[in-house]
Design a protein around this motif. Structure first.
Motif, PDB file in Angstrom:
ATOM      1  N   ALA A 139      -5.627  -2.496   8.355  1.00 54.49           N
ATOM      2  CA  ALA A 139      -6.717  -3.463   8.160  1.00 54.49           C
ATOM      3  C   ALA A 139      -6.251  -4.725   7.445  1.00 54.49           C
ATOM      4  O   ALA A 139      -6.972  -5.725   7.405  1.00 54.49           O
ATOM      5  CB  ALA A 139      -7.849  -2.812   7.373  1.00 54.49           C
ATOM      6  N   GLY A 140      -5.041  -4.695   6.870  1.00 49.82           N
ATOM      7  CA  GLY A 140      -4.569  -5.836   6.093  1.00 49.82           C
ATOM      8  C   GLY A 140      -5.390  -6.047   4.834  1.00 49.82           C
ATOM      9  O   GLY A 140      -5.502  -7.181   4.340  1.00 49.82           O
ATOM     10  N   LEU A 150      -5.420   7.302   4.352  1.00 52.25           N
ATOM     11  CA  LEU A 150      -6.076   6.141   3.740  1.00 52.25           C
ATOM     12  C   LEU A 150      -5.118   4.968   3.657  1.00 52.25           C
ATOM     13  O   LEU A 150      -5.482   3.832   4.002  1.00 52.25           O
ATOM     14  CB  LEU A 150      -6.580   6.500   2.345  1.00 52.25           C
ATOM     15  CG  LEU A 150      -7.105   5.325   1.503  1.00 52.25           C
ATOM     16  CD1 LEU A 150      -8.303   4.665   2.175  1.00 52.25           C
ATOM     17  CD2 LEU A 150      -7.460   5.786   0.095  1.00 52.25           C
ATOM     18  N   VAL A 151      -3.895   5.220   3.214  1.00 51.45           N
ATOM     19  CA  VAL A 151      -2.901   4.149   3.125  1.00 51.45           C
ATOM     20  C   VAL A 151      -2.654   3.533   4.499  1.00 51.45           C
ATOM     21  O   VAL A 151      -2.565   2.305   4.636  1.00 51.45           O
ATOM     22  CB  VAL A 151      -1.590   4.691   2.525  1.00 51.45           C
ATOM     23  CG1 VAL A 151      -0.446   3.681   2.718  1.00 51.45           C
ATOM     24  CG2 VAL A 151      -1.777   4.984   1.040  1.00 51.45           C
ATOM     25  N   TRP A 176       0.814  -1.214   0.000  1.00 53.77           N
ATOM     26  CA  TRP A 176       0.000   0.000   0.000  1.00 53.77           C
ATOM     27  C   TRP A 176       0.850   1.268   0.000  1.00 53.77           C
ATOM     28  O   TRP A 176       0.422   2.308  -0.509  1.00 53.77           O
ATOM     29  CB  TRP A 176      -0.947   0.010   1.192  1.00 53.77           C
ATOM     30  CG  TRP A 176      -2.094  -0.956   1.106  1.00 53.77           C
ATOM     31  CD1 TRP A 176      -2.447  -1.894   2.022  1.00 53.77           C
ATOM     32  CD2 TRP A 176      -3.070  -1.044   0.051  1.00 53.77           C
ATOM     33  NE1 TRP A 176      -3.560  -2.592   1.607  1.00 53.77           N
ATOM     34  CE2 TRP A 176      -3.960  -2.078   0.403  1.00 53.77           C
ATOM     35  CE3 TRP A 176      -3.266  -0.368  -1.149  1.00 53.77           C
ATOM     36  CZ2 TRP A 176      -5.042  -2.443  -0.410  1.00 53.77           C
ATOM     37  CZ3 TRP A 176      -4.324  -0.726  -1.964  1.00 53.77           C
ATOM     38  CH2 TRP A 176      -5.199  -1.745  -1.595  1.00 53.77           C
ATOM     39  N   ALA A 177       2.043   1.196   0.557  1.00 51.84           N
ATOM     40  CA  ALA A 177       2.905   2.378   0.610  1.00 51.84           C
ATOM     41  C   ALA A 177       3.249   2.897  -0.777  1.00 51.84           C
ATOM     42  O   ALA A 177       3.590   4.075  -0.935  1.00 51.84           O
ATOM     43  CB  ALA A 177       4.182   2.055   1.385  1.00 51.84           C
ATOM     44  N   GLU A 178       3.166   2.042  -1.790  1.00 53.81           N
ATOM     45  CA  GLU A 178       3.461   2.478  -3.158  1.00 53.81           C
ATOM     46  C   GLU A 178       2.511   3.584  -3.623  1.00 53.81           C
ATOM     47  O   GLU A 178       2.861   4.396  -4.484  1.00 53.81           O
ATOM     48  CB  GLU A 178       3.368   1.291  -4.126  1.00 53.81           C
ATOM     49  CG  GLU A 178       4.413   0.213  -3.897  1.00 53.81           C
ATOM     50  CD  GLU A 178       4.195  -0.987  -4.804  1.00 53.81           C
ATOM     51  OE1 GLU A 178       3.707  -0.788  -5.941  1.00 53.81           O
ATOM     52  OE2 GLU A 178       4.475  -2.119  -4.375  1.00 53.81           O
ATOM     53  N   LEU A 179       1.307   3.623  -3.049  1.00 59.92           N
ATOM     54  CA  LEU A 179       0.339   4.639  -3.479  1.00 59.92           C
ATOM     55  C   LEU A 179       0.827   6.047  -3.152  1.00 59.92           C
ATOM     56  O   LEU A 179       0.597   6.987  -3.923  1.00 59.92           O
ATOM     57  CB  LEU A 179      -1.023   4.386  -2.819  1.00 59.92           C
ATOM     58  CG  LEU A 179      -1.739   3.101  -3.229  1.00 59.92           C
ATOM     59  CD1 LEU A 179      -3.063   2.972  -2.482  1.00 59.92           C
ATOM     60  CD2 LEU A 179      -1.972   3.065  -4.740  1.00 59.92           C
TER      61      LEU A 179
END
Length: 217
Positions: A111-112, A104-105, A85-88
């Motif tokens: 939440a996995g 959001l990230v 998710w960190a790529e976002l």
């Protein structure tokens, strides 16, 4: 992963209502109000073709349209595939499209989650844009590309409830190939009936959907 369903059993009005009743128990239905212009990031060109083929097939099913460009947004169905998710937060200009991208990230990481969608709506309440984010975890990495594509595009073609497919998939298996469940396909066709509104908040709308599903049978 595979799913088997009884293709001859239409959904009841209550089951259709549940598909659009959110976690806060509010009914909210919306369909696209403009042609869909998809763009896909983070996968091979072959997978892009599969994803665009899936949304094209769903547009044929529902009678909706695709286009080469959206006059307001350029592309209005954006699908992002990431490993983490960190790529976002590292994606250029994405924070301009998604307010509070950083928080959001963080929520997605905590939440996995492996997928998340954000919809935007026009003045009439119809869908005008969808941002679909997919984190390819071990489970999704094992799913065939065509199955993943059909599942993602199915969940982007309508504003389903946030709990609509938590326990059951919108897909089924026929002769070893993933297909759209016939009962869900009937709901989607009915949802794009031009007689029906593009957005509805009253649960009586589900009865109108059910009536049109009955005509399809």
């Amino acid at each position: 992963m595979s799913w088997q369903v009884n293709a001859m059993t239409p959904l009841s009005p209550d089951a259709i209502e549940a598909l659009f009743t959110r976690s806060d128990d509010q009914y909210l239905f919306a369909r696209w109000g403009r042609p869909i212009v998809p763009v896909v990031f983070g996968v091979t060109e072959e997978t892009v073709t599969v994803l665009k083929g899936a949304i094209e097939a769903l547009c044929v099913l529902t009678g909706h349209k695709m286009a080469e460009t959206d006059p307001e947004l350029g592309a209005n169905l954006m699908v992002f595939f990431v490993q983490d998710w960190a790529e976002l937060t590292e994606t250029p200009n994405l924070d301009r499209l998604i307010p509070d991208l950083g928080p959001l990230v963080t929520r997605l990481q905590q939440a996995g989650a492996n997928q998340y969608r954000i919809f935007r709506f026009d003045e009439e309440g119809a869908i005008k844009a969808c941002f679909s984010f997919v984190r390819v975890d071990d489970h999704l990495a094992s799913v065939p590309a065509d199955t993943l594509a059909l599942n993602q595009m199915t969940q982007a073609i309508l504003l389903w409830s946030d709990r609509a497919f938590g326990d059951t998939s919108p897909l089924a298996v026929a002769d070893g190939v993933a297909i759209l469940r016939p009962d869900i396909a009937d709901v989607m066709r009915a949802a794009y009936d031009p007689v029906l509104p593009a957005m509805a908040r009253d649960a009586s709308h589900a009865l109108r959907l059910a009536a049109r599903v009955g005509r399809v049978q």
